[in-house]
Design a protein around this motif. Structure first.
Motif, PDB file in Angstrom:
ATOM      1  N   ASP A 122       0.850  -1.185   0.000  1.00  0.00           N
ATOM      2  CA  ASP A 122       0.000   0.000   0.000  1.00  0.00           C
ATOM      3  C   ASP A 122       0.890   1.240   0.000  1.00  0.00           C
ATOM      4  N   TYR A 123       1.011   1.878  -1.158  1.00  0.00           N
ATOM      5  CA  TYR A 123       1.872   3.050  -1.261  1.00  0.00           C
ATOM      6  C   TYR A 123       1.126   4.344  -0.932  1.00  0.00           C
ATOM      7  N   LEU A 124       0.019   4.205  -0.198  1.00  0.00           N
ATOM      8  CA  LEU A 124      -0.679   5.368   0.343  1.00  0.00           C
ATOM      9  C   LEU A 124      -0.609   5.377   1.873  1.00  0.00           C
ATOM     10  N   ALA A 125       0.139   4.454   2.431  1.00  0.00           N
ATOM     11  CA  ALA A 125       0.142   4.264   3.883  1.00  0.00           C
ATOM     12  C   ALA A 125       0.997   5.291   4.627  1.00  0.00           C
ATOM     13  N   TYR A 126       1.824   6.043   3.902  1.00  0.00           N
ATOM     14  CA  TYR A 126       2.781   6.929   4.567  1.00  0.00           C
ATOM     15  C   TYR A 126       2.609   8.385   4.143  1.00  0.00           C
ATOM     16  N   LEU A 127       1.383   8.760   3.792  1.00  0.00           N
ATOM     17  CA  LEU A 127       1.148  10.113   3.285  1.00  0.00           C
ATOM     18  C   LEU A 127       1.551  11.189   4.299  1.00  0.00           C
ATOM     19  N   GLU A 128       1.279  10.988   5.575  1.00  0.00           N
ATOM     20  CA  GLU A 128       1.636  11.978   6.581  1.00  0.00           C
ATOM     21  C   GLU A 128       3.148  12.074   6.747  1.00  0.00           C
ATOM     22  N   LYS A 129       3.826  10.930   6.794  1.00  0.00           N
ATOM     23  CA  LYS A 129       5.281  10.936   6.970  1.00  0.00           C
ATOM     24  C   LYS A 129       5.981  11.543   5.755  1.00  0.00           C
ATOM     25  N   GLU A 130       5.393  11.394   4.572  1.00  0.00           N
ATOM     26  CA  GLU A 130       5.995  11.953   3.362  1.00  0.00           C
ATOM     27  C   GLU A 130       6.080  13.478   3.410  1.00  0.00           C
ATOM     28  N   LYS A 131       5.188  14.107   4.152  1.00  0.00           N
ATOM     29  CA  LYS A 131       5.153  15.574   4.209  1.00  0.00           C
ATOM     30  C   LYS A 131       6.428  16.144   4.821  1.00  0.00           C
ATOM     31  N   THR A 132       7.080  15.385   5.678  1.00  0.00           N
ATOM     32  CA  THR A 132       8.282  15.871   6.348  1.00  0.00           C
ATOM     33  C   THR A 132       9.531  15.065   5.994  1.00  0.00           C
TER      34      THR A 132
ATOM     35  N   LYS B 250       9.318  10.450   0.387  1.00  0.00           N
ATOM     36  CA  LYS B 250       8.350  10.868  -0.630  1.00  0.00           C
ATOM     37  C   LYS B 250       8.820  10.473  -2.027  1.00  0.00           C
ATOM     38  N   ARG B 251      10.068  10.765  -2.351  1.00  0.00           N
ATOM     39  CA  ARG B 251      10.544  10.437  -3.690  1.00  0.00           C
ATOM     40  C   ARG B 251      10.610   8.926  -3.896  1.00  0.00           C
ATOM     41  N   PHE B 252      11.085   8.211  -2.885  1.00  0.00           N
ATOM     42  CA  PHE B 252      11.177   6.753  -2.996  1.00  0.00           C
ATOM     43  C   PHE B 252       9.803   6.145  -3.251  1.00  0.00           C
ATOM     44  N   ILE B 253       8.806   6.572  -2.482  1.00  0.00           N
ATOM     45  CA  ILE B 253       7.463   6.009  -2.659  1.00  0.00           C
ATOM     46  C   ILE B 253       6.851   6.466  -3.973  1.00  0.00           C
ATOM     47  N   ASP B 254       7.146   7.693  -4.405  1.00  0.00           N
ATOM     48  CA  ASP B 254       6.634   8.145  -5.702  1.00  0.00           C
ATOM     49  C   ASP B 254       7.169   7.283  -6.840  1.00  0.00           C
ATOM     50  N   LEU B 255       8.418   6.855  -6.749  1.00  0.00           N
ATOM     51  CA  LEU B 255       8.973   5.975  -7.780  1.00  0.00           C
ATOM     52  C   LEU B 255       8.235   4.632  -7.794  1.00  0.00           C
ATOM     53  N   ASN B 256       7.890   4.138  -6.626  1.00  0.00           N
ATOM     54  CA  ASN B 256       7.127   2.893  -6.548  1.00  0.00           C
ATOM     55  C   ASN B 256       5.687   3.095  -6.984  1.00  0.00           C
TER      56      ASN B 256
END
Length: 310
Positions: A225-235, A240-246
């Protein structure tokens, strides 16, 4: 108690598993146990494993296939060693692999997660993986952030990673509901809590497999689930970039699978500034053109030419 517990998971790897186990038995450091989990293989892997005589081996044959994540968890929970070393049933270690990991442990005694570089085998060649960290002084050992170092290839793989047994107490085990990508899901959780002690010496070989579990899984719901870390990606820009690539990779595949709802959901959370020009171009292609591109990719890979979407 052994220092290392080597957890080898096997599913229909009769042609490879003997070499894999032997590559562990040939280690220059012998302070280890081997736990072989046969995940319901139907191809004769059982007989091959039983033919290898060594007191170091604990063999756990499973009656039914439970999946890679569950099989690894069974092996990890059976381990007696202080450090868990993962190895897939068709990959290889050089004889100095555990010695290299031991050197990392000695250099970085405060660390809990260790890995070496990887050689990747293609049909007609074997080449070292490249990574996204800088090493201008060619240092052999590095203290790295998982995310910013893994944009090209992941620092951690299921055949080149060793972690202290306490890591699973902190981040939990492999997610058994994920059919493909369980390792990436675990690496994300590890990367959020731990730095990686990394050796730039390639001590593990990821072997060529024309039919992999990843290629055989064809649904977004079977992936992490690559939507599970939306809050952590903000900081955390690296995360953020790693998950965006996935996300990008999953969007491409979801389009090929006809899962437009999932495509749109992931697109909403994708920052295209984290993609390169090649990735943006592929993302803009209509589905029929993507099918042609990926068919060509398969043909080129069979000829030994790498054409990656990343």
């Amino acid at each position: 108690m052994p220092k290392f517990s080597v957890v080898i998971t096997v599913y229909n790897k009769a042609s490879f598993v003997k070499e894999t186990i032997e590559s562990v038995l040939k280690q220059s450091i012998q302070d280890f146990e081997i736990i072989v989990v046969n995940d319901g293989s139907k191809d004769g892997s059982d007989a091959v494993i039983k033919s290898i005589a060594s007191e170091k081996i604990t063999y756990l044959p499973l009656a039914e296939n439970v999946g890679a994540g569950a099989a690894r968890n069974i092996g990890i929970k059976s381990a007696r060693g202080s450090f868990i070393a993962l190895l897939d049933g068709d990959d290889l270690w050089v004889p100095s692999y555990l010695a290299e990991i031991t050197a990392l442990i000695n250099v970085y005694p405060e660390h809990y997660v260790f890995a070496t570089a990887v050689l990747k085998e293609y049909k007609n060649s074997t080449r070292p993986n490249s990574y996204s960290f800088d090493n201008p002084d060619n240092q052999p050992f590095l203290d790295l952030d998982y995310f910013t170092s893994s944009y090209k290839n992941t620092l951690l793989t299921s055949s080149s990673t060793v972690f202290h047994r306490s890591v699973c107490e902190d981040v939990s085990y492999f997610n058994e509901k994920i059919k493909s990508g369980q390792d990436t899901d675990l690496w994300i959780r590890i990367g959020l809590q731990y730095r990686i002690a990394f050796s730039t010496k390639a001590c593990a070989t990821y072997r060529y497999a024309p039919q992999s579990l990843y290629k055989g899984t064809r649904s977004v719901k079977d992936r992490p689930d690559y939507l599970a870390y939306l809050e952590k990606e903000k900081t955390n820009k690296g995360l953020k970039r790693f998950i965006d690539l996935n996300r990008y990779s999953l969007i491409i595949r979801a389009r090929l699978w006809g899962q437009e709802k999932e495509v749109n959901t992931y697109l909403e959370h994708l920052d295209i500034n984290n993609l390169n020009n090649k990735q943006r171009f592929l993302l803009s292609l209509p589905t029929y053109a993507l099918r042609v591109a990926f068919k060509s990719q398969s043909l080129l890979e069979r000829a030994g030419l790498k054409l990656s979407a990343f």
